[in-house]
Design a protein around this motif. Structure first.
Motif, PDB file in Angstrom:
ATOM      1  N   THR A   1     -12.949   1.331 -29.228  1.00 46.38           N
ATOM      2  CA  THR A   1     -13.996   0.564 -28.555  1.00 46.38           C
ATOM      3  C   THR A   1     -15.256   1.406 -28.414  1.00 46.38           C
ATOM      4  OG1 THR A   1     -12.280  -0.618 -27.319  1.00 46.38           O
ATOM      5  CG2 THR A   1     -14.530  -0.851 -26.536  1.00 46.38           C
ATOM      6  N   VAL A   2     -15.110   2.651 -27.981  1.00 49.66           N
ATOM      7  CA  VAL A   2     -16.271   3.541 -27.833  1.00 49.66           C
ATOM      8  C   VAL A   2     -16.967   3.729 -29.181  1.00 49.66           C
ATOM      9  CG1 VAL A   2     -17.009   5.893 -27.247  1.00 49.66           C
ATOM     10  CG2 VAL A   2     -15.387   4.702 -25.770  1.00 49.66           C
ATOM     11  N   ALA A   3     -16.204   3.778 -30.263  1.00 54.21           N
ATOM     12  CA  ALA A   3     -16.788   3.959 -31.595  1.00 54.21           C
ATOM     13  C   ALA A   3     -17.663   2.785 -32.006  1.00 54.21           C
ATOM     14  CB  ALA A   3     -15.688   4.182 -32.624  1.00 54.21           C
ATOM     15  N   LYS A   4     -17.553   1.672 -31.322  1.00 57.38           N
ATOM     16  CA  LYS A   4     -18.392   0.511 -31.642  1.00 57.38           C
ATOM     17  C   LYS A   4     -19.842   0.742 -31.227  1.00 57.38           C
ATOM     18  CE  LYS A   4     -15.040  -2.901 -32.443  1.00 57.38           C
ATOM     19  NZ  LYS A   4     -14.946  -2.710 -33.864  1.00 57.38           N
ATOM     20  N   CYS A   5     -20.151   1.917 -30.661  1.00 58.06           N
ATOM     21  CA  CYS A   5     -21.551   2.230 -30.345  1.00 58.06           C
ATOM     22  C   CYS A   5     -22.394   2.191 -31.614  1.00 58.06           C
ATOM     23  CB  CYS A   5     -21.675   3.582 -29.649  1.00 58.06           C
ATOM     24  SG  CYS A   5     -21.344   4.989 -30.716  1.00 58.06           S
ATOM     25  N   PHE A   6     -21.774   2.452 -32.756  1.00 57.11           N
ATOM     26  CA  PHE A   6     -22.508   2.421 -34.016  1.00 57.11           C
ATOM     27  C   PHE A   6     -22.821   0.989 -34.455  1.00 57.11           C
ATOM     28  CE2 PHE A   6     -20.138   6.449 -34.052  1.00 57.11           C
ATOM     29  CZ  PHE A   6     -21.216   7.313 -34.076  1.00 57.11           C
ATOM     30  N   GLU A   7     -22.202   0.025 -33.772  1.00 57.68           N
ATOM     31  CA  GLU A   7     -22.460  -1.386 -34.067  1.00 57.68           C
ATOM     32  C   GLU A   7     -23.324  -2.033 -32.992  1.00 57.68           C
ATOM     33  OE1 GLU A   7     -18.800  -3.512 -34.928  1.00 57.68           O
ATOM     34  OE2 GLU A   7     -17.885  -1.666 -35.667  1.00 57.68           O
ATOM     35  N   GLY A   8     -23.636  -1.288 -31.912  1.00 56.03           N
ATOM     36  CA  GLY A   8     -24.484  -1.847 -30.855  1.00 56.03           C
ATOM     37  C   GLY A   8     -23.802  -2.073 -29.529  1.00 56.03           C
ATOM     38  N   LEU A   9     -22.609  -1.525 -29.344  1.00 55.84           N
ATOM     39  CA  LEU A   9     -21.875  -1.622 -28.079  1.00 55.84           C
ATOM     40  C   LEU A   9     -21.984  -0.264 -27.394  1.00 55.84           C
ATOM     41  CD1 LEU A   9     -19.805  -3.611 -26.612  1.00 55.84           C
ATOM     42  CD2 LEU A   9     -18.052  -2.156 -27.604  1.00 55.84           C
ATOM     43  N   TYR A  10     -22.415  -0.225 -26.132  1.00 53.75           N
ATOM     44  CA  TYR A  10     -22.666   1.050 -25.457  1.00 53.75           C
ATOM     45  C   TYR A  10     -21.932   1.142 -24.130  1.00 53.75           C
ATOM     46  CZ  TYR A  10     -26.422   1.152 -28.833  1.00 53.75           C
ATOM     47  OH  TYR A  10     -27.136   1.117 -30.003  1.00 53.75           O
ATOM     48  N   VAL A  11     -21.514   2.352 -23.786  1.00 51.31           N
ATOM     49  CA  VAL A  11     -20.983   2.623 -22.452  1.00 51.31           C
ATOM     50  C   VAL A  11     -22.172   2.610 -21.502  1.00 51.31           C
ATOM     51  CG1 VAL A  11     -19.883   4.336 -20.973  1.00 51.31           C
ATOM     52  CG2 VAL A  11     -19.060   4.007 -23.324  1.00 51.31           C
ATOM     53  N   ILE A  12     -22.123   1.754 -20.483  1.00 48.55           N
ATOM     54  CA  ILE A  12     -23.249   1.663 -19.549  1.00 48.55           C
ATOM     55  C   ILE A  12     -22.878   2.085 -18.133  1.00 48.55           C
ATOM     56  CG2 ILE A  12     -24.403  -0.136 -20.888  1.00 48.55           C
ATOM     57  CD1 ILE A  12     -23.468  -2.048 -18.508  1.00 48.55           C
ATOM     58  N   ASP A  13     -21.568   2.174 -17.839  1.00 46.85           N
ATOM     59  CA  ASP A  13     -21.146   2.567 -16.498  1.00 46.85           C
ATOM     60  C   ASP A  13     -19.703   3.044 -16.561  1.00 46.85           C
ATOM     61  OD1 ASP A  13     -21.323   3.002 -13.765  1.00 46.85           O
ATOM     62  OD2 ASP A  13     -21.225   0.885 -13.200  1.00 46.85           O
ATOM     63  N   SER A  14     -19.318   3.790 -15.546  1.00 47.89           N
ATOM     64  CA  SER A  14     -17.922   4.187 -15.383  1.00 47.89           C
ATOM     65  C   SER A  14     -17.645   4.267 -13.890  1.00 47.89           C
ATOM     66  CB  SER A  14     -17.647   5.523 -16.076  1.00 47.89           C
ATOM     67  OG  SER A  14     -18.433   6.537 -15.504  1.00 47.89           O
ATOM     68  N   PHE A  15     -16.386   4.117 -13.532  1.00 51.55           N
ATOM     69  CA  PHE A  15     -16.005   4.183 -12.124  1.00 51.55           C
ATOM     70  C   PHE A  15     -14.528   4.526 -12.026  1.00 51.55           C
ATOM     71  CE2 PHE A  15     -15.460  -0.175 -13.529  1.00 51.55           C
ATOM     72  CZ  PHE A  15     -14.292  -0.615 -12.930  1.00 51.55           C
ATOM     73  N   ILE A  16     -14.092   4.833 -10.820  1.00 51.67           N
ATOM     74  CA  ILE A  16     -12.693   5.166 -10.557  1.00 51.67           C
ATOM     75  C   ILE A  16     -12.127   4.093  -9.640  1.00 51.67           C
ATOM     76  CG2 ILE A  16     -11.132   6.853  -9.511  1.00 51.67           C
ATOM     77  CD1 ILE A  16     -13.390   8.950 -10.101  1.00 51.67           C
ATOM     78  N   SER A  17     -10.950   3.593  -9.982  1.00 50.52           N
ATOM     79  CA  SER A  17     -10.314   2.585  -9.139  1.00 50.52           C
ATOM     80  C   SER A  17      -8.804   2.694  -9.247  1.00 50.52           C
ATOM     81  CB  SER A  17     -10.737   1.173  -9.559  1.00 50.52           C
ATOM     82  OG  SER A  17     -10.063   0.199  -8.777  1.00 50.52           O
ATOM     83  N   PRO A  18      -8.119   2.545  -8.123  1.00 48.45           N
ATOM     84  CA  PRO A  18      -6.666   2.402  -8.218  1.00 48.45           C
ATOM     85  C   PRO A  18      -6.332   1.043  -8.812  1.00 48.45           C
ATOM     86  CG  PRO A  18      -7.371   2.140  -5.938  1.00 48.45           C
ATOM     87  CD  PRO A  18      -8.594   2.514  -6.745  1.00 48.45           C
ATOM     88  N   SER A  19      -5.189   0.972  -9.442  1.00 42.00           N
ATOM     89  CA  SER A  19      -4.697  -0.298  -9.966  1.00 42.00           C
ATOM     90  C   SER A  19      -3.763  -0.912  -8.926  1.00 42.00           C
ATOM     91  CB  SER A  19      -3.960  -0.058 -11.283  1.00 42.00           C
ATOM     92  OG  SER A  19      -4.866   0.427 -12.259  1.00 42.00           O
ATOM     93  N   GLN A  20      -3.091  -1.973  -9.305  1.00 42.30           N
ATOM     94  CA  GLN A  20      -2.122  -2.586  -8.404  1.00 42.30           C
ATOM     95  C   GLN A  20      -0.917  -1.668  -8.250  1.00 42.30           C
ATOM     96  OE1 GLN A  20      -1.590  -6.955  -9.124  1.00 42.30           O
ATOM     97  NE2 GLN A  20      -2.749  -6.473 -10.967  1.00 42.30           N
ATOM     98  N   ASP A  21      -0.311  -1.688  -7.067  1.00 40.91           N
ATOM     99  CA  ASP A  21       0.894  -0.888  -6.839  1.00 40.91           C
ATOM    100  C   ASP A  21       2.005  -1.319  -7.785  1.00 40.91           C
ATOM    101  OD1 ASP A  21       0.060   0.832  -4.787  1.00 40.91           O
ATOM    102  OD2 ASP A  21       0.467  -0.673  -3.246  1.00 40.91           O
ATOM    103  N   LEU A  22       2.713  -0.332  -8.313  1.00 38.30           N
ATOM    104  CA  LEU A  22       3.839  -0.588  -9.208  1.00 38.30           C
ATOM    105  C   LEU A  22       5.147  -0.286  -8.493  1.00 38.30           C
ATOM    106  CD1 LEU A  22       2.523   1.090 -12.486  1.00 38.30           C
ATOM    107  CD2 LEU A  22       2.481  -1.331 -11.883  1.00 38.30           C
ATOM    108  N   ALA A  23       6.203  -0.915  -8.956  1.00 39.71           N
ATOM    109  CA  ALA A  23       7.548  -0.657  -8.445  1.00 39.71           C
ATOM    110  C   ALA A  23       8.547  -0.988  -9.540  1.00 39.71           C
ATOM    111  CB  ALA A  23       7.828  -1.513  -7.210  1.00 39.71           C
TER     112      ALA A  23
END
Length: 195
Positions: A65-87
């Motif tokens: 997905t990141v490699a698609k920057c050569f086609e016009g797709l760019y990383v514009i933001d990043s963040f940290i988040s927990p996911s749903q609890d697993l069991a």
């Protein structure tokens, strides 16, 4: 404004993307669409059928997905988040399950030696759905499913969640070739305290 992320409904991608939209106050002004894979999601973005896409940084398709920057797709933001609890969830009608259904990236979260057979499943949402419909007797799924279906499932072992890095893509390059970071982020404050 349309955000796209990985389905199926109930996935961690959907859960975290909703949290991201809420964080930015976009729940009422943005829509969210689920895609079966990130290749199709990226194409929707590149073909102007979506505006932004959210992807977990550890997803197996992230490098492509990141490699698609050569086609016009760019990383514009990043963040940290927990996911749903697993069991590790177990169907109440099965006394001693012999196999465990697991999405491959979550396998390191548990001791797999206690299971005779591991069944690899594409998503945690599919594991959870399979437990509910009886496809699997035990699996590493969303802990909330036991509370929602107490007549079917119980928690055999609570695992919890991890804090994942998440990436947001768009069609406008925001970095302009420079480092883009938040100096007053919680990590930035930690660095200043440690220095």
């Amino acid at each position: 404004m349309k955000f796209i992320t990985l389905g199926p409904s109930g996935s961690n991608h959907e859960f975290v993307t909703r949290r991201y939209l809420d964080f930015h106050g976009l729940r009422d002004s943005a829509t969210m669409e689920l895609t079966p894979d990130f290749e199709q999601g990226a194409q929707a973005l590149l073909q102007d059928r979506a505006d932004f896409m959210v992807q977990c940084a550890v997803h197996p398709a992230t490098a492509e997905t990141v490699a698609k920057c050569f086609e016009g797709l760019y990383v514009i933001d990043s963040f940290i988040s927990p996911s749903q609890d697993l069991a590790i969830l177990q169907r109440s009608d099965v006394r001693h399950p012999q196999s465990l259904a697991v999405m491959p990236p979550t396998l390191p979260y548990i001791d797999r030696s206690q299971w005779r057979r591991i069944e690899l499943v594409e998503t945690v949402a599919q594991v959870t759905r399979g437990l509910i419909d009886g496809t699997y007797a035990a699996g590493l799924g969303y802990a909330s499913a036991a509370a929602m279906h107490p007549e079917l499932l119980h928690v055999a072992q609570f695992v919890g969640t991890v804090d994942d890095a998440w990436i947001v893509y768009g069609r406008t390059r925001l970095s302009a070739g420079r480092l883009t970071a938040w100096r007053d982020s919680p990590a930035g404050r930690l660095y200043r305290q440690a220095a």
